[in-house]
Scaffold this active site. Sequence first.
Site, mmCIF file in Angstrom:
data_model
loop_
_atom_site.group_PDB
_atom_site.id
_atom_site.type_symbol
_atom_site.label_atom_id
_atom_site.label_comp_id
_atom_site.label_asym_id
_atom_site.label_seq_id
_atom_site.Cartn_x
_atom_site.Cartn_y
_atom_site.Cartn_z
ATOM 1 N N SER A 21 -7.272 -4.201 5.204
ATOM 2 C CA SER A 21 -6.224 -3.275 4.781
ATOM 3 C C SER A 21 -4.874 -3.938 5.045
ATOM 4 O O SER A 21 -4.721 -4.656 6.041
ATOM 5 C CB SER A 21 -6.336 -1.984 5.596
ATOM 6 N N HIS A 66 -4.858 -9.050 0.277
ATOM 7 C CA HIS A 66 -5.935 -9.561 1.142
ATOM 8 C C HIS A 66 -7.226 -9.651 0.332
ATOM 9 O O HIS A 66 -7.233 -9.326 -0.877
ATOM 10 C CB HIS A 66 -6.102 -8.660 2.384
ATOM 11 N N LYS A 95 -12.811 1.849 -0.238
ATOM 12 C CA LYS A 95 -12.296 2.061 1.119
ATOM 13 C C LYS A 95 -11.415 3.317 1.125
ATOM 14 O O LYS A 95 -11.483 4.122 2.034
ATOM 15 C CB LYS A 95 -11.467 0.870 1.595
ATOM 16 N N HIS A 130 -8.317 -6.806 -2.025
ATOM 17 C CA HIS A 130 -7.679 -6.828 -3.352
ATOM 18 C C HIS A 130 -8.329 -7.892 -4.233
ATOM 19 O O HIS A 130 -8.574 -7.668 -5.421
ATOM 20 C CB HIS A 130 -6.190 -7.161 -3.220
HETATM 21 P P1 AMP Z 1 -3.367 -0.896 -1.554
HETATM 22 O O1 AMP Z 1 -2.570 -2.127 -1.842
HETATM 23 O O2 AMP Z 1 -3.682 -0.686 -0.117
HETATM 24 O O3 AMP Z 1 -2.769 0.322 -2.234
HETATM 25 O O4 AMP Z 1 -4.766 -1.128 -2.247
HETATM 26 C C1 AMP Z 1 -4.890 -1.473 -3.598
HETATM 27 C C2 AMP Z 1 -6.334 -1.329 -4.000
HETATM 28 O O5 AMP Z 1 -7.149 -2.180 -3.206
HETATM 29 C C3 AMP Z 1 -6.858 0.103 -3.793
HETATM 30 O O6 AMP Z 1 -7.683 0.457 -4.877
HETATM 31 C C4 AMP Z 1 -7.629 -0.022 -2.511
HETATM 32 O O7 AMP Z 1 -8.675 0.927 -2.395
HETATM 33 C C5 AMP Z 1 -8.202 -1.428 -2.652
HETATM 34 N N1 AMP Z 1 -8.592 -1.931 -1.332
HETATM 35 C C6 AMP Z 1 -7.831 -1.943 -0.206
HETATM 36 N N2 AMP Z 1 -8.542 -2.442 0.832
HETATM 37 C C7 AMP Z 1 -9.769 -2.746 0.366
HETATM 38 C C8 AMP Z 1 -10.966 -3.294 0.940
HETATM 39 N N3 AMP Z 1 -11.034 -3.615 2.233
HETATM 40 N N4 AMP Z 1 -12.045 -3.469 0.152
HETATM 41 C C9 AMP Z 1 -11.997 -3.150 -1.158
HETATM 42 N N5 AMP Z 1 -10.913 -2.637 -1.775
HETATM 43 C C10 AMP Z 1 -9.806 -2.428 -1.027
#
Ligand code: AMP
Length: 271
Positions: free
Chosen positions: A181, A30, A146, A33
């Site tokens: 998210s 999203h 986040k 990322h």
């Molecule tokens: P995930 O795929 O949920 O493990 O997230 C991968 C990376 O993207 C992690 O470092 C998260 O903190 C970051 N991330 C997820 N959601 C957001 C957001 N809304 N804003 C900024 N970074 C994000």
Amino acid sequence: MKILLNNKSLFKSLRPFKDIGFVPTMGGIHKGHLSLINRSNHNNKKTIVSIFINPKQFNNKKDLKTYPSNLKKDLSILKKTKKVDFVYVPTFKDVFDNKKKSKINIKKNDKILCAKFRKGHFEGVLDVMDRLTKLINPKKIYMGKKDYQQFYLVKNFLENRYKIKVIGCKTIRNKNKVALSSRNYLLKKDELRIASEVSKKIIHLKKKLKVKKNIKNFLFLNKLKIQNLLKIKIEYLELRNINDLKISNSLSNSKLFLAYYIGKVRLIDNY
Ligand code: AMP
């Protein structure tokens, strides 16, 4: 954009490059990322994104089973950005088939917030981040604030072990203040509306903290109020210092940390 499906192609493709920015993800790509990818692309010669749902960081099997995953869609979004040089999509074996295992423990003082409620979660996160760092050998890693506690623990852990910088990037929200998210994909429309109400309430609450003396008590009462009003289950709502994550009684250098359930979906945020 080159897709790397095993370690052999990873090593071969990355060998010529020293200045690599790394964005680890679990997919469900999203705009949050994409903001990390933009930052990496801007500051490094090459950017690599990993897509790997790490089973070791799931303390709940059902959560792992229902975690959103759509590789085809993710790859198409990443390609369109034109800012990703490599996407690493390893198998479990690629990441974990390494004899050298170091037992990772979270310090007692760090067993707060999500570490208190998700037993073994951050041990799994640090383990996978350690392994991915060894495999990829990036100069910089970009992570979202986040997941602030994750960013805080990974930064301390990796910067102590490797010549590397872990860079925290600001939280991207939708127009209704909900932090983006992958788990939002699991919410129905009316549930997403509740998530928006929660965010707005907490942002308002934070403004009110300025004039409160007993912050802990004020937060406890408001936690109950918001739970009842929006029919959600709040796991924690705490004001903590962003430098050491200790409980804080003033707004300076502090953020409100929140984890809650809408139905079976667990969401976290900080304000
Ligand atoms: P995930 O795929 O949920 O493990 O997230 C991968 C990376 O993207 C992690 O470092 C998260 O903190 C970051 N991330 C997820 N959601 C957001 C957001 N809304 N804003 C900024 N970074 C994000």
